[in-house]
Enzyme design. Sequence first.
Site, PDB file in Angstrom:
ATOM      1  N   LEU A 346      -4.148  -7.166  47.011  1.00  9.96           N
ATOM      2  CA  LEU A 346      -5.480  -6.715  47.421  1.00  9.96           C
ATOM      3  C   LEU A 346      -5.640  -5.217  47.240  1.00  9.96           C
ATOM      4  O   LEU A 346      -6.728  -4.724  46.981  1.00  9.96           O
ATOM      5  CB  LEU A 346      -5.715  -7.052  48.896  1.00  9.96           C
ATOM      6  CG  LEU A 346      -5.964  -8.504  49.261  1.00  9.96           C
ATOM      7  CD1 LEU A 346      -5.998  -8.660  50.768  1.00  9.96           C
ATOM      8  CD2 LEU A 346      -7.276  -8.979  48.661  1.00  9.96           C
ATOM      9  N   GLY A 347      -4.564  -4.486  47.430  1.00 13.33           N
ATOM     10  CA  GLY A 347      -4.647  -3.046  47.304  1.00 13.33           C
ATOM     11  C   GLY A 347      -3.259  -2.464  47.396  1.00 13.33           C
ATOM     12  O   GLY A 347      -2.315  -3.132  47.805  1.00 13.33           O
ATOM     13  N   GLY A 349      -0.854   1.511  47.503  1.00  9.65           N
ATOM     14  CA  GLY A 349      -0.811   2.963  47.580  1.00  9.65           C
ATOM     15  C   GLY A 349       0.558   3.350  48.080  1.00  9.65           C
ATOM     16  O   GLY A 349       1.457   2.520  48.151  1.00  9.65           O
ATOM     17  N   PHE A 351       1.519   3.939  50.983  1.00 10.89           N
ATOM     18  CA  PHE A 351       1.804   3.280  52.244  1.00 10.89           C
ATOM     19  C   PHE A 351       2.491   1.941  52.043  1.00 10.89           C
ATOM     20  O   PHE A 351       3.362   1.540  52.792  1.00 10.89           O
ATOM     21  CB  PHE A 351       0.489   3.089  52.991  1.00 10.89           C
ATOM     22  CG  PHE A 351       0.577   2.218  54.199  1.00 10.89           C
ATOM     23  CD1 PHE A 351       1.309   2.605  55.300  1.00 10.89           C
ATOM     24  CD2 PHE A 351      -0.088   0.997  54.228  1.00 10.89           C
ATOM     25  CE1 PHE A 351       1.371   1.807  56.421  1.00 10.89           C
ATOM     26  CE2 PHE A 351      -0.010   0.198  55.351  1.00 10.89           C
ATOM     27  CZ  PHE A 351       0.714   0.601  56.441  1.00 10.89           C
ATOM     28  N   GLY A 352       2.069   1.251  51.013  1.00  9.75           N
ATOM     29  CA  GLY A 352       2.626  -0.070  50.770  1.00  9.75           C
ATOM     30  C   GLY A 352       1.571  -0.906  50.084  1.00  9.75           C
ATOM     31  O   GLY A 352       0.485  -0.432  49.776  1.00  9.75           O
ATOM     32  N   VAL A 354      -0.774  -4.456  49.833  1.00  9.19           N
ATOM     33  CA  VAL A 354      -1.413  -5.455  50.678  1.00  9.19           C
ATOM     34  C   VAL A 354      -1.698  -6.686  49.820  1.00  9.19           C
ATOM     35  O   VAL A 354      -2.299  -6.575  48.755  1.00  9.19           O
ATOM     36  CB  VAL A 354      -2.739  -4.930  51.271  1.00  9.19           C
ATOM     37  CG1 VAL A 354      -3.314  -5.950  52.236  1.00  9.19           C
ATOM     38  CG2 VAL A 354      -2.516  -3.608  51.965  1.00  9.19           C
ATOM     39  N   LYS A 369       0.643  -6.816  54.785  1.00  6.34           N
ATOM     40  CA  LYS A 369       0.967  -5.454  54.402  1.00  6.34           C
ATOM     41  C   LYS A 369       2.466  -5.302  54.330  1.00  6.34           C
ATOM     42  O   LYS A 369       3.160  -5.650  55.282  1.00  6.34           O
ATOM     43  CB  LYS A 369       0.421  -4.513  55.469  1.00  6.34           C
ATOM     44  CG  LYS A 369      -0.437  -3.467  54.894  1.00  6.34           C
ATOM     45  CD  LYS A 369      -1.214  -2.750  55.947  1.00  6.34           C
ATOM     46  CE  LYS A 369      -2.660  -2.754  55.501  1.00  6.34           C
ATOM     47  NZ  LYS A 369      -3.445  -1.756  56.166  1.00  6.34           N
ATOM     48  N   ASP A 465      -7.193   6.772  62.370  1.00  8.38           N
ATOM     49  CA  ASP A 465      -7.543   6.733  60.951  1.00  8.38           C
ATOM     50  C   ASP A 465      -8.832   5.948  60.724  1.00  8.38           C
ATOM     51  O   ASP A 465      -8.874   5.026  59.912  1.00  8.38           O
ATOM     52  CB  ASP A 465      -6.375   6.161  60.145  1.00  8.38           C
ATOM     53  CG  ASP A 465      -6.389   6.659  58.703  1.00  8.38           C
ATOM     54  OD1 ASP A 465      -7.128   7.628  58.425  1.00  8.38           O
ATOM     55  OD2 ASP A 465      -5.682   6.084  57.862  1.00  8.38           O
TER      56      ASP A 465
END
Length: 662
Positions: A346-347, A349, A351-352, A354, A369, A465
């Site tokens: 799904l996405g 970056g 961060f990790g 998804v 995630k 956030d």
Amino acid sequence: MSLKIISVLFLLVRIVASEDTSFIYNGFHSSPVHLDGIAEFTPNGLLRLTNDTTQQKGHAFYPNPIPFKNTFNRSVSSFSTTFVFAIRSEYPNLSGHGIVFVVAPTKGLPNSVPSQYLGLFNRTNNGNYNNHVFGVEFDTIQSNEFDDTNDNHVGININNLRSVKSAPAGYFNDGGFKNLSLSSGDPMQVWVEYDGVNKQINVTLAPIIVDKPEKPLLSFTKDLSPILNNNMYVGFSSSTGSVLTSHYVLGWSFKINGQAQQLAISELPKLPRFSEKKECKFLTIGLPLISLNLVFVITLSVAYFVKRKKKFAELLEDWEEEYGPRRFRYKDIYFATKGFKEKELLGSGGFGRVYKGVMPISKTKIAVKRVSHGSRQRVRQFVAEIVSIGRLRHRNLVPFLGYCRRQGELLLVYDLMPNGSLDKYLYNQPRVTLNWNQRFRIIKGVASGLHYLHEEWEQVVVHRDIKASNVLLDAELNGRLGDFGLARLYDHGSNPQTTHVVGTLGYLAPEHARTGKATTSSDVFAFGAFLLEVVCGRRPIEHIGESESVILVDSVYDWWKRGEILIAKDPNLGSDYRSEEVKLVLKLGLLCSQSEPLVRPSMREVVQYLEMDVPLPDLSSSGLFFGYQEPFQKFPLSYASSIDRPFSYTSSIADSILSGGR
Ligand SMILES: *[C@@H]1O[C@H](CO)[C@@H](O)[C@H](O)[C@H]1NC(C)=O
Ligand SMILES: *[C@@H]1O[C@H](CO)[C@@H](O)[C@H](O)[C@H]1NC(C)=O
Ligand SMILES: *[C@@H]1O[C@H](CO)[C@@H](O)[C@H](O)[C@H]1NC(C)=O
Ligand SMILES: *[C@@H]1O[C@H](CO)[C@@H](O)[C@H](O)[C@H]1NC(C)=O
Ligand SMILES: *[C@@H]1O[C@H](CO)[C@@H](O)[C@H](O)[C@H]1NC(C)=O
Ligand SMILES: *[C@@H]1O[C@H](CO)[C@@H](O)[C@H](O)[C@H]1NC(C)=O
């Protein structure tokens, strides 16, 4: 023999034959019910057919045989039963296997097996005419081998797990059909009625608070006389599969030749509270999936198991036991995401990544995630926090379902929000834009969710956030705040600890950037940036060249000073909007964006302004104070560029939490 004696004998027979067996249990306090398998009574009088043990069965039977057949014409008499049951599982909407009301020739069903066989039959005797078993199943798993309709159905079973008649769980009310989720954990009442003259079986289901619906869910015409013996036992059978599930019966009433006595609903024992329903551990690894065919399992080689065990290896330590209900098995997540296939991404970056997925049994859609982590100490604290946060429930928060841990990796499982994140509808030439009513509703929803975090839960939760890419849209386009993995908890009244600065540039309150302390008012600051973002359809900071950027709050402020604040709104809104509302939100955005934390409104006030319960204070007299630009300049340029990648900035947050940044 005298005629008298004969007639006395005849009378006796008549009395026996017409004896109408009936019984009622409003709760099972010291009841003479026969139990086997893992069935048990709880101290408060619940009949618990299965406790939290996988791949087990449990039976409960009325101890005495019941004469089902009329002595003269050997046909099955009318009978009626009603009971209240509940299915509680460790995961929402993921359960196994089900509960069956059963009429059987023996107390308990010897040689029956659990899982999809529901404790009724085994592979060899399923479908056998000599079983003499009648059942009504409430099944939460779709077993294709028995042609099950779905994973939430009611069926009439005659000697066979392949139902002669079945339907998705629900009831008819006010002319319409209402779905019910069997595994919801809520108590439901069932009525099973057989008309011995018309040979008709009716099955009706309803939530406990609803009166018996007139129209049954299932109606099936079948003479039970060839199926049942003269004397039969009545009771319940239940089984679990791979998901820890408890099947409860709260009360039960039965009668031959007549209407079963009504249950005293208010007297039924209470189910355990949801949070307490589990005390057990589950450490099993490598149990075969329920749907896997038995034969297939047997033929699996040892080598396969070893390999598989390694593939699905996860970390589970003692301290995690208390998180049982929130702990997912890696294998389930692995299958859900089709092995973390690129297609399911799904996405991503810093961060990790998804992934989206579908849980194998329940078909619950999830978002997973994957966060990599270093220190064990940190991860322990993090898991404690996230599990605590997972107990938050609000319609404007993305539900957190659970987590799983592997070597160096943490997987966080959320409900999948079908419409993705809000930022996709706002900028970068969105394919679909939202109209004003939709945007206003999302804004109000997010405000309400954040207010809940700040003031309505048992602890103050600072989100840290807030931004459009962290607001996800559900099927009805409600805005839901996501990414709680990054939030931190503070007990009410205690001093927030100083931490590494987290958050996203453009949403970061100046005092937060300066001191590293995240507070509810730094969340309000970010919420202000979010408001402007949604109304204007622009990012808080947009780069228009090498070193030049447009600060959204500046330009809104400028338009406001000129008395033309409406010009700042997104041109994509067209003309279908209420200018009062648009102005309100823009001004509120300015109010929240003030650099002095003490003059920003609280989320409670924000909600009141948005609901127009309280008029917005006059901005010109409140002397807006903006000094926000200075702290931004302290960031290296690379930070600023990271706002283009929704997940990348958050990597530093996860790192700070996970790798000892406190
Ligand atoms: C479940 O029942 C079995 C058999 O009665 C028992 O051994 C086990 O301890 C029970 N488990 C729980 C969690 O109550
Ligand atoms: C069998 O006999 C009972 C009692 O005499 C009667 O109520 C019932 O209707 C009979 N059933 C059939 C199928 O004739
Ligand atoms: C469970 O499923 C029902 C019906 O599909 C749905 O209304 C409910 O929101 C789901 N609950 C959770 C916690 O997913
Ligand atoms: C299945 O059940 C039947 C009857 O209860 C029994 O005779 C048979 O041995 C069982 N088969 C298996 C494989 O357990
Ligand atoms: C009820 O559930 C079925 C699938 O089980 C679904 O197709 C239908 O749309 C649902 N109806 C309502 C009113 O939710
Ligand atoms: C079953 O339901 C039908 C339709 O509502 C009704 O006419 C019939 O009397 C019911 N039979 C029993 C045994 O309750």
